[in-house]
Motif scaffolding. Structure first.
Motif, PDB file in Angstrom:
ATOM      1  N   LYS A 105       0.830  -1.212   0.000  1.00  0.00           N
ATOM      2  CA  LYS A 105       0.000   0.000   0.000  1.00  0.00           C
ATOM      3  C   LYS A 105       0.864   1.262   0.000  1.00  0.00           C
ATOM      4  CE  LYS A 105      -3.785  -2.268   2.356  1.00  0.00           C
ATOM      5  NZ  LYS A 105      -4.623  -2.329   3.545  1.00  0.00           N
ATOM      6  N   ASP A 106       1.824   1.328  -0.892  1.00  0.00           N
ATOM      7  CA  ASP A 106       2.715   2.479  -1.069  1.00  0.00           C
ATOM      8  C   ASP A 106       3.577   2.792   0.143  1.00  0.00           C
ATOM      9  OD1 ASP A 106       1.864   2.844  -3.673  1.00  0.00           O
ATOM     10  OD2 ASP A 106       0.225   4.161  -3.078  1.00  0.00           O
ATOM     11  N   LYS A 107       3.725   1.846   1.050  1.00  0.00           N
ATOM     12  CA  LYS A 107       4.608   2.020   2.197  1.00  0.00           C
ATOM     13  C   LYS A 107       5.751   1.009   2.083  1.00  0.00           C
ATOM     14  CE  LYS A 107       4.769   2.354   7.165  1.00  0.00           C
ATOM     15  NZ  LYS A 107       4.068   2.265   8.437  1.00  0.00           N
ATOM     16  N   ILE A 108       6.980   1.495   2.194  1.00  0.00           N
ATOM     17  CA  ILE A 108       8.148   0.616   2.087  1.00  0.00           C
ATOM     18  C   ILE A 108       8.404  -0.029   3.436  1.00  0.00           C
ATOM     19  CG2 ILE A 108      10.608   0.494   1.626  1.00  0.00           C
ATOM     20  CD1 ILE A 108      10.270   2.814  -0.299  1.00  0.00           C
ATOM     21  N   LYS A 109       8.546  -1.351   3.401  1.00  0.00           N
ATOM     22  CA  LYS A 109       8.849  -2.118   4.620  1.00  0.00           C
ATOM     23  C   LYS A 109      10.148  -2.885   4.404  1.00  0.00           C
ATOM     24  CE  LYS A 109       4.200  -2.436   6.257  1.00  0.00           C
ATOM     25  NZ  LYS A 109       3.545  -2.987   7.398  1.00  0.00           N
ATOM     26  N   TYR A 110      10.793  -3.226   5.518  1.00  0.00           N
ATOM     27  CA  TYR A 110      12.081  -3.914   5.479  1.00  0.00           C
ATOM     28  C   TYR A 110      12.002  -5.199   6.289  1.00  0.00           C
ATOM     29  CZ  TYR A 110      13.705   0.621   3.843  1.00  0.00           C
ATOM     30  OH  TYR A 110      13.866   1.779   3.134  1.00  0.00           O
ATOM     31  N   LEU A 111      12.626  -6.243   5.755  1.00  0.00           N
ATOM     32  CA  LEU A 111      12.708  -7.520   6.466  1.00  0.00           C
ATOM     33  C   LEU A 111      14.169  -7.942   6.526  1.00  0.00           C
ATOM     34  CD1 LEU A 111      11.320 -10.019   7.740  1.00  0.00           C
ATOM     35  CD2 LEU A 111      11.363 -11.021   5.463  1.00  0.00           C
ATOM     36  N   LYS A 112      14.627  -8.216   7.729  1.00  0.00           N
ATOM     37  CA  LYS A 112      16.004  -8.689   7.927  1.00  0.00           C
ATOM     38  C   LYS A 112      15.977 -10.207   7.988  1.00  0.00           C
ATOM     39  CE  LYS A 112      19.934  -7.819  10.952  1.00  0.00           C
ATOM     40  NZ  LYS A 112      20.335  -7.099  12.160  1.00  0.00           N
ATOM     41  N   ILE A 113      16.832 -10.820   7.163  1.00  0.00           N
ATOM     42  CA  ILE A 113      16.911 -12.277   7.109  1.00  0.00           C
ATOM     43  C   ILE A 113      18.256 -12.693   7.689  1.00  0.00           C
ATOM     44  CG2 ILE A 113      16.882 -14.304   5.617  1.00  0.00           C
ATOM     45  CD1 ILE A 113      15.333 -12.554   3.586  1.00  0.00           C
ATOM     46  N   ASN A 114      18.214 -13.524   8.725  1.00  0.00           N
ATOM     47  CA  ASN A 114      19.423 -14.057   9.350  1.00  0.00           C
ATOM     48  C   ASN A 114      19.698 -15.454   8.805  1.00  0.00           C
ATOM     49  OD1 ASN A 114      19.716 -11.823  11.146  1.00  0.00           O
ATOM     50  ND2 ASN A 114      18.046 -12.669  12.347  1.00  0.00           N
ATOM     51  N   GLY A 115      20.901 -15.916   8.920  1.00  0.00           N
ATOM     52  CA  GLY A 115      21.242 -17.278   8.536  1.00  0.00           C
ATOM     53  C   GLY A 115      21.450 -17.476   7.043  1.00  0.00           C
ATOM     54  N   LEU A 116      21.884 -16.440   6.351  1.00  0.00           N
ATOM     55  CA  LEU A 116      22.194 -16.542   4.922  1.00  0.00           C
ATOM     56  C   LEU A 116      23.339 -17.530   4.751  1.00  0.00           C
ATOM     57  CD1 LEU A 116      21.377 -15.071   2.235  1.00  0.00           C
ATOM     58  CD2 LEU A 116      23.355 -13.630   2.620  1.00  0.00           C
ATOM     59  N   LYS A 117      23.167 -18.501   3.866  1.00  0.00           N
ATOM     60  CA  LYS A 117      24.180 -19.549   3.695  1.00  0.00           C
ATOM     61  C   LYS A 117      24.954 -19.347   2.405  1.00  0.00           C
ATOM     62  CE  LYS A 117      21.672 -22.868   6.390  1.00  0.00           C
ATOM     63  NZ  LYS A 117      20.928 -24.093   6.447  1.00  0.00           N
ATOM     64  N   LYS A 118      26.256 -19.579   2.490  1.00  0.00           N
ATOM     65  CA  LYS A 118      27.113 -19.458   1.317  1.00  0.00           C
ATOM     66  C   LYS A 118      27.089 -20.777   0.540  1.00  0.00           C
ATOM     67  CE  LYS A 118      31.699 -18.115  -0.172  1.00  0.00           C
ATOM     68  NZ  LYS A 118      33.020 -17.612   0.235  1.00  0.00           N
ATOM     69  N   VAL A 119      26.912 -20.669  -0.774  1.00  0.00           N
ATOM     70  CA  VAL A 119      26.912 -21.835  -1.655  1.00  0.00           C
ATOM     71  C   VAL A 119      28.215 -21.795  -2.443  1.00  0.00           C
ATOM     72  CG1 VAL A 119      25.698 -22.942  -3.584  1.00  0.00           C
ATOM     73  CG2 VAL A 119      24.404 -21.734  -1.836  1.00  0.00           C
ATOM     74  N   LYS A 120      28.716 -22.963  -2.802  1.00  0.00           N
ATOM     75  CA  LYS A 120      29.990 -23.066  -3.514  1.00  0.00           C
ATOM     76  C   LYS A 120      30.017 -22.166  -4.755  1.00  0.00           C
ATOM     77  CE  LYS A 120      33.122 -26.305  -5.649  1.00  0.00           C
ATOM     78  NZ  LYS A 120      33.351 -27.639  -6.154  1.00  0.00           N
ATOM     79  N   SER A 121      31.157 -21.517  -4.969  1.00  0.00           N
ATOM     80  CA  SER A 121      31.315 -20.605  -6.094  1.00  0.00           C
ATOM     81  C   SER A 121      31.244 -21.337  -7.422  1.00  0.00           C
ATOM     82  CB  SER A 121      32.675 -19.905  -6.016  1.00  0.00           C
ATOM     83  OG  SER A 121      32.777 -19.179  -4.829  1.00  0.00           O
ATOM     84  N   THR A 122      30.812 -20.598  -8.420  1.00  0.00           N
ATOM     85  CA  THR A 122      30.793 -21.122  -9.794  1.00  0.00           C
ATOM     86  C   THR A 122      31.721 -20.301 -10.641  1.00  0.00           C
ATOM     87  OG1 THR A 122      28.931 -19.716 -10.364  1.00  0.00           O
ATOM     88  CG2 THR A 122      28.415 -21.952  -9.615  1.00  0.00           C
ATOM     89  N   ASN A 123      32.422 -20.931 -11.538  1.00  0.00           N
ATOM     90  CA  ASN A 123      33.326 -20.246 -12.468  1.00  0.00           C
ATOM     91  C   ASN A 123      32.794 -20.407 -13.870  1.00  0.00           C
ATOM     92  OD1 ASN A 123      35.110 -19.563 -10.405  1.00  0.00           O
ATOM     93  ND2 ASN A 123      36.142 -21.526 -10.553  1.00  0.00           N
ATOM     94  N   PHE A 124      32.865 -19.346 -14.649  1.00  0.00           N
ATOM     95  CA  PHE A 124      32.387 -19.388 -16.023  1.00  0.00           C
ATOM     96  C   PHE A 124      33.531 -19.564 -16.977  1.00  0.00           C
ATOM     97  CE2 PHE A 124      29.122 -17.072 -13.722  1.00  0.00           C
ATOM     98  CZ  PHE A 124      28.028 -17.792 -14.087  1.00  0.00           C
TER      99      PHE A 124
END
Length: 154
Positions: A135-154
Motif C-alpha cells: 500500500k505504497d509504504k516501504i517495509k524492510y525484512l532482515k533475514i538471518n542465517g544466509l548460507k554461502k553456496v559453492k562458487s561457480t566459475n564461467f
C-alpha cells in the motif's frame, strides 16, 4: 558547560531517531524458506560478483524492491516458476570503465566525483535485508542465517 551537555543530548537523540526510522517488519505477508549467496568469477581478470537468492512462499502478490547485502544495494528480480524466488545481482568487479586516466591531468577533470552514501543497515556476514512495498509504504525484512553456496566459475 551547559551548551556541551545540550549539544551531546541532541546528538544522542538524533542518532536514535536515525535508527528508529528503519525498523524491520516482524510479520511480513510472506514466509522465507531459504536464503543463499554465491560468489562467482567471470572469464576475464577482475570480473566477479555475488548473487543472493531468497526463496519464499506467499498467498498475496508482493512488490519487492531492493536487497541490501555486504554494504551494497541491488534491485530485486523475481523468478516465478514452481517456487517464488528473489535474486539480487551484485557486481563486485574490480574493473571500472567510467574513469578517464591520462598523463595530462586536465583530461582527468572530466571524471565525476564519486557519490558516497551511508549504508542504512549494520549487517553481519550472514544477514541480508530486503525491502518491499505494501500500500505504497516501504517495509524492510532482515533475514538471518544466509548460507554461502559453492562458487561457480564461467
Amino acid at each position: 558547560m551547559k551548551t556541551i551537555q545540550i549539544l551531546s543530548i541532541l546528538i544522542i537523540l538524533f542518532g536514535f531517531s536515525q535508527c528508529g526510522s528503519l525498523q524491520f517488519d516482524k510479520n511480513p505477508p510472506f514466509k522465507i524458506i531459504a536464503a543463499t549467496y554465491t560468489n562467482w568469477v567471470g572469464g576475464q581478470p577482475g570480473v566477479r560478483g555475488t548473487n543472493v537468492k531468497v526463496q519464499f512462499t506467499s498467498t498475496k502478490r508482493i512488490q519487492f524492491d531492493s536487497i541490501y547485502f555486504d554494504n551494497k544495494v541491488a534491485k530485486l528480480q523475481t523468478k516465478n516458476s514452481n517456487d517464488n524466488l528473489l535474486i539480487g545481482y551484485f557486481n563486485t568487479s574490480s574493473i571500472k570503465r567510467d574513469f578517464i586516466l591520462d598523463a595530462n591531468p586536465i583530461k582527468e577533470l572530466k571524471n565525476s566525483v564519486p557519490k558516497i552514501k551511508k549504508f542504512p543497515f549494520d549487517l553481519e556476514e550472514n544477514e541480508v535485508v530486503i525491502s518491499y512495498k505494501i500500500k505504497d509504504k516501504i517495509k524492510y525484512l532482515k533475514i538471518n542465517g544466509l548460507k554461502k553456496v559453492k562458487s561457480t566459475n564461467f
